[in-house]
Design a protein around this motif. Structure first.
Motif, PDB file in Angstrom:
ATOM      1  N   TRP A  18       0.830  -1.209   0.000  1.00 26.42           N
ATOM      2  CA  TRP A  18       0.000   0.000   0.000  1.00 26.42           C
ATOM      3  C   TRP A  18       0.864   1.259   0.000  1.00 26.42           C
ATOM      4  CZ3 TRP A  18      -3.384  -1.664   4.774  1.00 26.42           C
ATOM      5  CH2 TRP A  18      -4.276  -2.661   4.373  1.00 26.42           C
ATOM      6  N   SER A  19       0.284   2.336  -0.511  1.00 27.62           N
ATOM      7  CA  SER A  19       0.937   3.639  -0.410  1.00 27.62           C
ATOM      8  C   SER A  19       0.605   4.231   0.959  1.00 27.62           C
ATOM      9  CB  SER A  19       0.436   4.555  -1.513  1.00 27.62           C
ATOM     10  OG  SER A  19      -0.910   4.918  -1.256  1.00 27.62           O
ATOM     11  N   PHE A  20       1.196   5.374   1.253  1.00 25.28           N
ATOM     12  CA  PHE A  20       1.003   6.025   2.551  1.00 25.28           C
ATOM     13  C   PHE A  20      -0.477   6.225   2.875  1.00 25.28           C
ATOM     14  CE2 PHE A  20       0.354   9.811   5.089  1.00 25.28           C
ATOM     15  CZ  PHE A  20       1.116   9.522   6.207  1.00 25.28           C
ATOM     16  N   SER A  21      -1.217   6.819   1.945  1.00 26.03           N
ATOM     17  CA  SER A  21      -2.627   7.129   2.233  1.00 26.03           C
ATOM     18  C   SER A  21      -3.497   5.888   2.330  1.00 26.03           C
ATOM     19  CB  SER A  21      -3.204   8.062   1.165  1.00 26.03           C
ATOM     20  OG  SER A  21      -2.644   9.342   1.327  1.00 26.03           O
ATOM     21  N   GLN A  22      -3.106   4.837   1.646  1.00 31.44           N
ATOM     22  CA  GLN A  22      -3.868   3.592   1.769  1.00 31.44           C
ATOM     23  C   GLN A  22      -3.719   3.035   3.193  1.00 31.44           C
ATOM     24  OE1 GLN A  22      -2.020   1.875  -1.798  1.00 31.44           O
ATOM     25  NE2 GLN A  22      -4.066   1.397  -2.576  1.00 31.44           N
ATOM     26  N   LEU A  23      -2.487   3.043   3.711  1.00 29.17           N
ATOM     27  CA  LEU A  23      -2.272   2.566   5.081  1.00 29.17           C
ATOM     28  C   LEU A  23      -2.981   3.474   6.084  1.00 29.17           C
ATOM     29  CD1 LEU A  23      -0.844   0.451   6.865  1.00 29.17           C
ATOM     30  CD2 LEU A  23       1.171   1.920   6.921  1.00 29.17           C
ATOM     31  N   LYS A  24      -2.940   4.775   5.813  1.00 30.11           N
ATOM     32  CA  LYS A  24      -3.605   5.728   6.703  1.00 30.11           C
ATOM     33  C   LYS A  24      -5.126   5.519   6.684  1.00 30.11           C
ATOM     34  CE  LYS A  24      -4.081  10.744   7.302  1.00 30.11           C
ATOM     35  NZ  LYS A  24      -3.498  12.051   7.010  1.00 30.11           N
ATOM     36  N   ASP A  25      -5.700   5.349   5.511  1.00 36.30           N
ATOM     37  CA  ASP A  25      -7.147   5.125   5.417  1.00 36.30           C
ATOM     38  C   ASP A  25      -7.542   3.810   6.091  1.00 36.30           C
ATOM     39  OD1 ASP A  25      -7.415   7.507   4.144  1.00 36.30           O
ATOM     40  OD2 ASP A  25      -7.763   6.688   2.148  1.00 36.30           O
ATOM     41  N   ALA A  26      -6.677   2.800   5.954  1.00 36.78           N
ATOM     42  CA  ALA A  26      -6.956   1.512   6.604  1.00 36.78           C
ATOM     43  C   ALA A  26      -6.921   1.677   8.126  1.00 36.78           C
ATOM     44  CB  ALA A  26      -5.945   0.466   6.151  1.00 36.78           C
ATOM     45  N   ALA A  27      -5.980   2.477   8.626  1.00 33.75           N
ATOM     46  CA  ALA A  27      -5.881   2.738  10.068  1.00 33.75           C
ATOM     47  C   ALA A  27      -7.130   3.461  10.561  1.00 33.75           C
ATOM     48  CB  ALA A  27      -4.635   3.577  10.358  1.00 33.75           C
TER      49      ALA A  27
ATOM     50  N   MET B 213       6.996   6.526   7.780  1.00 33.90           N
ATOM     51  CA  MET B 213       6.858   6.980   6.391  1.00 33.90           C
ATOM     52  C   MET B 213       6.755   8.507   6.344  1.00 33.90           C
ATOM     53  SD  MET B 213       4.118   4.091   5.181  1.00 33.90           S
ATOM     54  CE  MET B 213       3.962   4.297   3.415  1.00 33.90           C
ATOM     55  N   ALA B 214       6.028   9.075   7.295  1.00 32.60           N
ATOM     56  CA  ALA B 214       5.817  10.524   7.286  1.00 32.60           C
ATOM     57  C   ALA B 214       7.054  11.282   7.757  1.00 32.60           C
ATOM     58  CB  ALA B 214       4.625  10.872   8.171  1.00 32.60           C
TER      59      ALA B 214
ATOM     60  N   ALA C  58     -11.284  -5.472 -13.378  1.00 28.85           N
ATOM     61  CA  ALA C  58     -10.582  -5.327 -12.095  1.00 28.85           C
ATOM     62  C   ALA C  58      -9.094  -5.123 -12.381  1.00 28.85           C
ATOM     63  CB  ALA C  58     -10.784  -6.559 -11.235  1.00 28.85           C
ATOM     64  N   THR C  59      -8.593  -3.932 -12.078  1.00 31.24           N
ATOM     65  CA  THR C  59      -7.247  -3.556 -12.518  1.00 31.24           C
ATOM     66  C   THR C  59      -6.344  -3.235 -11.338  1.00 31.24           C
ATOM     67  OG1 THR C  59      -8.246  -2.621 -14.503  1.00 31.24           O
ATOM     68  CG2 THR C  59      -5.988  -1.961 -14.027  1.00 31.24           C
ATOM     69  N   LEU C  60      -5.166  -3.852 -11.325  1.00 31.07           N
ATOM     70  CA  LEU C  60      -4.161  -3.518 -10.319  1.00 31.07           C
ATOM     71  C   LEU C  60      -3.103  -2.680 -11.010  1.00 31.07           C
ATOM     72  CD1 LEU C  60      -3.783  -7.048  -8.706  1.00 31.07           C
ATOM     73  CD2 LEU C  60      -5.149  -5.132  -7.879  1.00 31.07           C
ATOM     74  N   ALA C  61      -2.813  -1.505 -10.427  1.00 27.90           N
ATOM     75  CA  ALA C  61      -1.832  -0.602 -11.031  1.00 27.90           C
ATOM     76  C   ALA C  61      -0.580  -0.599 -10.156  1.00 27.90           C
ATOM     77  CB  ALA C  61      -2.419   0.796 -11.149  1.00 27.90           C
ATOM     78  N   PHE C  62       0.386  -1.418 -10.536  1.00 23.09           N
ATOM     79  CA  PHE C  62       1.610  -1.565  -9.742  1.00 23.09           C
ATOM     80  C   PHE C  62       2.662  -0.557 -10.185  1.00 23.09           C
ATOM     81  CE2 PHE C  62      -0.095  -5.968  -9.813  1.00 23.09           C
ATOM     82  CZ  PHE C  62      -0.101  -6.255  -8.456  1.00 23.09           C
ATOM     83  N   ASP C  63       3.353   0.025  -9.220  1.00 18.75           N
ATOM     84  CA  ASP C  63       4.522   0.827  -9.563  1.00 18.75           C
ATOM     85  C   ASP C  63       5.530   0.792  -8.430  1.00 18.75           C
ATOM     86  OD1 ASP C  63       5.107   2.833 -11.994  1.00 18.75           O
ATOM     87  OD2 ASP C  63       6.177   3.502 -10.211  1.00 18.75           O
ATOM     88  N   ILE C  64       6.795   0.949  -8.786  1.00 17.84           N
ATOM     89  CA  ILE C  64       7.862   0.909  -7.783  1.00 17.84           C
ATOM     90  C   ILE C  64       7.918   2.211  -6.979  1.00 17.84           C
ATOM     91  CG2 ILE C  64       9.629   1.761  -9.383  1.00 17.84           C
ATOM     92  CD1 ILE C  64      11.625  -0.093  -8.003  1.00 17.84           C
ATOM     93  N   ASP C  65       7.399   3.299  -7.576  1.00 19.28           N
ATOM     94  CA  ASP C  65       7.550   4.619  -6.964  1.00 19.28           C
ATOM     95  C   ASP C  65       6.382   4.909  -6.015  1.00 19.28           C
ATOM     96  OD1 ASP C  65       7.736   7.251  -6.315  1.00 19.28           O
ATOM     97  OD2 ASP C  65       7.843   8.004  -8.373  1.00 19.28           O
ATOM     98  N   PRO C  66       6.644   4.990  -4.702  1.00 17.73           N
ATOM     99  CA  PRO C  66       5.556   5.222  -3.750  1.00 17.73           C
ATOM    100  C   PRO C  66       4.813   6.528  -4.033  1.00 17.73           C
ATOM    101  CG  PRO C  66       7.616   4.738  -2.593  1.00 17.73           C
ATOM    102  CD  PRO C  66       7.952   4.908  -4.045  1.00 17.73           C
TER     103      PRO C  66
END
Lengths: 463, 66
Positions: free
Chosen positions: A92-101, A167-168, A312-320
């Protein structure tokens, strides 16, 4: 009643004695044990289940007549709504983890309002349905006992607060510590890695730095009765409220950039980019795929060609940062069928946990119906020295269909990659690329992208 | 050694002694702060009937802009 001929207990579902997940005929089911009967009935009877499902914060289920795997301990079998790809917090990206929290804390507040509480706060219990985080584990609730602290406090801090703070305040790449520590980032480690100034933030001082200190002081010590103290419900609500406030104040953005123009700069002319988008759309239209993995998706421009036609699309990238921007955009527009995820293809998510079975590797979670590999191959073949034969094998394993862009050495991006190193890639040319990929794929279409030196291919894996 | 009665409940997750103690220490302060905040919110909500709606919109905007 159906007989569970092919029922298999999920390898990651063994910790909680309240029940477990199993698969039968490709579908997930959950056995609810008798020991959890009262809590399950409270969840369903108190209105909490209906409320959370209505809010989109809990995975809906139906009670099923499928036979239990362990009938002697079973109370019920439930059939949850089936999700596709299971993504992990280290993707997950930062905001995904934050939204999950924040979703976890919102659920805990709703639970407390009806006299229940979350007995765990694992980030692995959360998945994204479109851009909405939701709790998968129906068995995470139990009756709240007045006076009792939150059992899941430590887990919440390790799974959510510590990685978000790192992360922050330290480096966004430290989300990858979640890949090393399956039960979340140890708080003493987080405390050491966070800058001193985070001690001036009351929430981080308390929930990470002091928390780490008290853990050390009380390591291996049972709490003796003479402490005699209890935690009032107001105290618990205050704790949840403070965790929420602390989580909300955590922010991350890439240094020196603004979100708006972070990814505007490419070496594409408008014509080339438009033509590529048209071709990708045409190729996808013909395929009738249900799932697409866009590898090297950047901020998801081409992923959206798939997600917008209902795939259903997964958009993967190395850059956070790219993944973060992609997620923010999808969330803002409430987009469907698109999940941006962080992934280093040169070292993709491995199988992890007990017997390597608790978390699946990327390829174990596939294959996709179709893979997009746009403006990607030069990064793998040249920056990471992966021979074309290995690339063809990888893509053949990742999906049945492949939409791949070949970027030749004459392209400015490849020139840039070769500028500082010796060209040891005699095979890296259009002809050899086609020959090598034709060993694993049937090439259905090949088009030159206008106003560029690149080609776009549509290939199908040979059986 | 007698265990704290709250620790006798069967838990599948180890809440951790340190995490447990810390919560007992900070509960009073955080609880008081929480109550104070709710009183203030309630006090101001008398003056604004649409307070809840506004708060919800703000929350939504916050999550979208953040």
């Amino acid at each position: 009643m159906n007989t569970p001929k092919t029922a298999k207990q999920h390898p990651a579902s063994f910790r909680d004695p309240s029940g477990f997940l199993f698969t039968q005929d490709g579908d997930f089911y959950r056995q609810v044990n008798q020991s959890y009967a009262a809590d399950y009935d409270s969840l369903m009877g108190s209105g909490l289940y209906n409320k959370l499902v209505k809010q989109g914060r809990l995975l809906p289920h139906e009670e099923s007549d499928v036979a239990a795997v362990n009938p002697e301990t079973a109370y019920k079998v439930i059939h949850p709504e089936q999700l596709g790809f299971i993504a992990y917090p280290y993707e997950w990206s930062f905001s995904q983890l934050k939204d999950a929290a924040l979703c976890t804390l919102a659920i805990q507040k709703e639970a407390l309002a009806v006299g229940m509480t979350l007995k765990d706060a694992s980030a692995y219990n959360i998945q994204f349905k479109h851009t909405q985080p939701l709790l998968l584990d129906t068995l995470s609730f139990e009756a709240y006992e007045e006076g009792k602290p939150w059992d899941a406090y430590r887990q919440f801090c390790q799974h959510f607060l510590a990685p978000l703070a790192l992360m922050a305040h330290t480096d966004v790449r430290l989300s990858q510590l979640l890949r090393v520590y399956i039960d979340g980032v140890p708080l003493d480690l987080a405390s050491q890695l966070l800058p001193w100034r985070t001690r001036l933030n009351f929430g981080l001082l308390t929930h990470i730095h002091l928390h780490a200190r008290t853990q050390k002081s009380y390591a291996d010590k049972a709490v003796e009765q003479d402490t005699g103290r209890q935690m009032s419900k107001t105290g618990l609500l205050g704790l949840i409220d403070n965790l929420e406030r602390t989580t909300r104040t955590l922010e991350w953005k890439p240094q020196g950039t603004e979100w708006g123009d972070y990814y505007d700069a490419t070496n594409y002319s408008d014509t080339a980019s438009e033509h590529k988008a048209v071709l990708v759309g045409e190729y996808l239209q013909d395929l009738e795929t249900k799932s697409v993995w866009d590898l090297g998706a950047n901020t998801g421009r081409f992923s959206r060609i798939a997600s917008e036609i209902g795939v259903a699309t997964l958009a993967f990238d190395i850059d956070p940062a790219a993944v973060e921007q992609n997620y923010r955009q999808a969330r803002k527009k409430k987009e469907k069928n698109l999940l941006p995820l962080v992934l280093d293809l040169t070292n993709p998510s491995p199988a992890l946990g007990w017997q390597h079975e608790e978390r699946q590797s990327l390829l174990e979670r596939g294959p996709a119906d179709a893979v997009l590999a746009l403006a990607l191959i030069h990064h793998l073949a040249i920056s990471n020295n992966v021979p074309l034969q290995h690339l063809a094998r990888f893509f053949a394993e990742a999906g049945e269909w492949l939409i791949i862009e070949f970027v030749p050495k004459s392209d400015s991006q490849v020139k840039r990659l070769l500028q500082t190193r010796k060209d040891i890639f005699p095979d890296y040319n259009l002809d050899r690329f086609q020959e090598i990929f034709a060993e694993h794929f049937t090439i259905h279409r090949k088009e030159a992208i206008q106003d560029s030196e690149r080609h776009l291919f549509l290939m199908q894996r040979k059986d | 050694m007698n265990l704290h009665p709250l620790f006798e409940a069967p838990l599948y997750l180890d809440p951790g002694s340190g995490s447990f103690i810390l919560q007992l220490i900070i509960a009073g302060g955080l609880g008081a702060l929480f109550m104070l905040r709710s009183y203030i919110t309630r006090f101001f909500s008398i003056f604004s009937r649409n307070k809840t709606e506004e708060a919800e919109t703000e929350e939504l905007e916050h999550s979208e802009n953040s």
